[in-house]
Design an enzyme around this catalytic site. Structure first.
Site, PDB file in Angstrom:
ATOM      1  N   LYS A  51       0.811  -1.225   0.000  1.00  0.00           N
ATOM      2  CA  LYS A  51       0.000   0.000   0.000  1.00  0.00           C
ATOM      3  C   LYS A  51       0.845   1.276   0.000  1.00  0.00           C
ATOM      4  O   LYS A  51       0.384   2.324  -0.445  1.00  0.00           O
ATOM      5  CB  LYS A  51      -0.955   0.019   1.191  1.00  0.00           C
ATOM      6  N   SER A 302       0.959  -9.823  -0.741  1.00  0.00           N
ATOM      7  CA  SER A 302       0.639  -8.391  -0.680  1.00  0.00           C
ATOM      8  C   SER A 302       1.002  -7.720   0.639  1.00  0.00           C
ATOM      9  O   SER A 302       1.185  -6.506   0.694  1.00  0.00           O
ATOM     10  CB  SER A 302      -0.851  -8.205  -0.984  1.00  0.00           C
TER      11      SER A 302
HETATM   12  C1  LIG Z   1      -5.290  -3.670   0.466  1.00  0.00           C
HETATM   13  C2  LIG Z   1      -4.752  -5.049   0.448  1.00  0.00           C
HETATM   14  C3  LIG Z   1      -5.131  -5.971  -0.548  1.00  0.00           C
HETATM   15  C4  LIG Z   1      -6.151  -5.645  -1.622  1.00  0.00           C
HETATM   16  O1  LIG Z   1      -5.715  -4.620  -2.468  1.00  0.00           O
HETATM   17  P1  LIG Z   1      -6.783  -3.825  -3.382  1.00  0.00           P
HETATM   18  O2  LIG Z   1      -5.970  -2.802  -4.071  1.00  0.00           O
HETATM   19  O3  LIG Z   1      -7.800  -3.248  -2.460  1.00  0.00           O
HETATM   20  O4  LIG Z   1      -7.370  -4.825  -4.294  1.00  0.00           O
HETATM   21  C5  LIG Z   1      -4.558  -7.226  -0.528  1.00  0.00           C
HETATM   22  N1  LIG Z   1      -3.679  -7.577   0.426  1.00  0.00           N
HETATM   23  C6  LIG Z   1      -3.287  -6.733   1.393  1.00  0.00           C
HETATM   24  C7  LIG Z   1      -2.306  -7.206   2.396  1.00  0.00           C
HETATM   25  C8  LIG Z   1      -3.813  -5.438   1.442  1.00  0.00           C
HETATM   26  O5  LIG Z   1      -3.427  -4.602   2.413  1.00  0.00           O
END
Ligand SMILES: *Cc1c(COP(=O)(O)O)cnc(C)c1O
Length: 320
Positions: A51, A302
């Site tokens: 993010k 992510s």
């Molecule tokens: C925000 C987030 C997502 C999803 O991302 P989007 O851009 O909302 O699709 C996935 N994994 C983690 C760890 C996140 O913080």
């Protein structure tokens, strides 16, 4: 829509702030699936998730345009990322969080010198408050996914994958609001449309799956019950959805138990603490093992932010 050039520009804009995260491999995981599995490790990113990429790309441009104050409406990874980059740039930030936000998340925001304001329990209450604060202080509200600067920033993950994993054939990406996936899709498909890009959602938060099936944005209920707290959005964004429609090859739904198993396997065998939202990508590769035999596969990890107090509820015995 965003394009490849905007993502390349975002990469230059954010490169001094973010890490180029490593690609991790595990023989055991690759053997388990029967494919070459590569983990794009955004759990090792600054603030513990991707993010920070979109937040940096957005906040830097806003500050260049004269913004003196930043707000966001998230107690999770987005809130932390916005607090971090605002602090780095010396701009005050207020992060509006729900009244029941966990202490550890609030503390993380405060560690980055963000001001925390409590408001209601739903995003429908938080977002207007964060926008109002921004307006009062000559600042901007930074949304979590539905903005071209955010999407382009998240897309830099895709550029790195293309450089780091030559010959990649399949990419699995967790989808919440679609910022990460729409950015990566644009970077990858505008470079090499033959690479398969597959979205992943929890079965109980399948808003993108249903929206794609129905051909229009379709909100769902009950997403708050998923352990994948980054994927609890109830519908894709107005800006992200058309990109998902245009480019996404497929979407895989995973069960809560499959997410726990994948998270536990990665912790036990690879010694990597990934959060449930990220574990969905690994769970999807395991679920689709028959379709990806022998292929070069990237799972986008992510983030890695887990509240220590809840870890034991998320882990299962992987020998089952
Ligand atoms: C925000 C987030 C997502 C999803 O991302 P989007 O851009 O909302 O699709 C996935 N994994 C983690 C760890 C996140 O913080």
């Amino acid at each position: 829509m965003i394009n490849l050039k905007e993502i390349q520009e975002a990469k230059k804009r954010i490169k001094d702030t973010i890490h180029e995260t490593p690609i991790l491999q595990s023989e055991q995981l690759s053997e388990q699936i029967g494919a070459q599995i590569f983990l794009k490790s955004e759990h090792l990113q600054k603030t513990g998730s991707f993010k920070i990429r979109g937040a940096t790309n957005r906040v830097k441009q806003a500050v260049d345009e004269g913004a003196k104050f930043i707000t966001a409406a998230s107690s999770g990874n987005h809130g932390q990322a916005v607090a971090y980059i605002s602090n780095q740039l010396g701009i005050p930030a207020t992060i509006v969080v729900p009244e029941d936000a966990t202490k550890s998340k609030v503390r993380a925001i405060e560690q980055y010198n963000g001001t925390v304001e409590y408001c209601g329990t739903t995003s429908a209450e938080r977002i207007p408050r964060a926008k109002e604060l921004a307006e009062q202080h000559g600042g901007i509200f930074v949304p979590p996914y539905d903005h071209p600067h955010i999407m382009a920033g998240q897309g830099t993950v895709g550029l790195e994958i293309l450089e780091q994993v030559k010959g990649v054939e399949v990419i699995y990406i967790p989808i919440g609001g679609g910022g990460l996936s729409s950015g990566i899709l644009t970077a990858v498909k505008e470079t090499n449309p033959d690479i398969k890009v597959i979205g992943v959602e929890p079965s109980i938060a399948n808003d993108v799956y249903l929206s794609l099936k129905n051909g229009e944005i379709t909100p769902v209920n009950g997403t708050e019950n998923s352990i994948a707290d980054g994927l609890r959005t109830t519908q894709p964004g107005d800006m992200t959805f058309p990109i998902l429609q245009k480019y996404l090859d497929d979407i895989v739904l995973v069960e809560e138990e499959e997410i726990k198993w994948a998270m536990s396997f990665v912790l036990e065998r690879m010694k990597q603490m990934i959060e449930p939202s990220s574990a969905t990508a690994v769970a999807a590769a395991i679920k689709e093992r028959d379709q990806i035999q022998g292929k070069k596969v990237v799972c986008v990890i992510s983030g890695g932010n887990v509240d220590i107090a809840t870890i034991s509820d998320l882990l299962v015995d992987t020998k089952r």
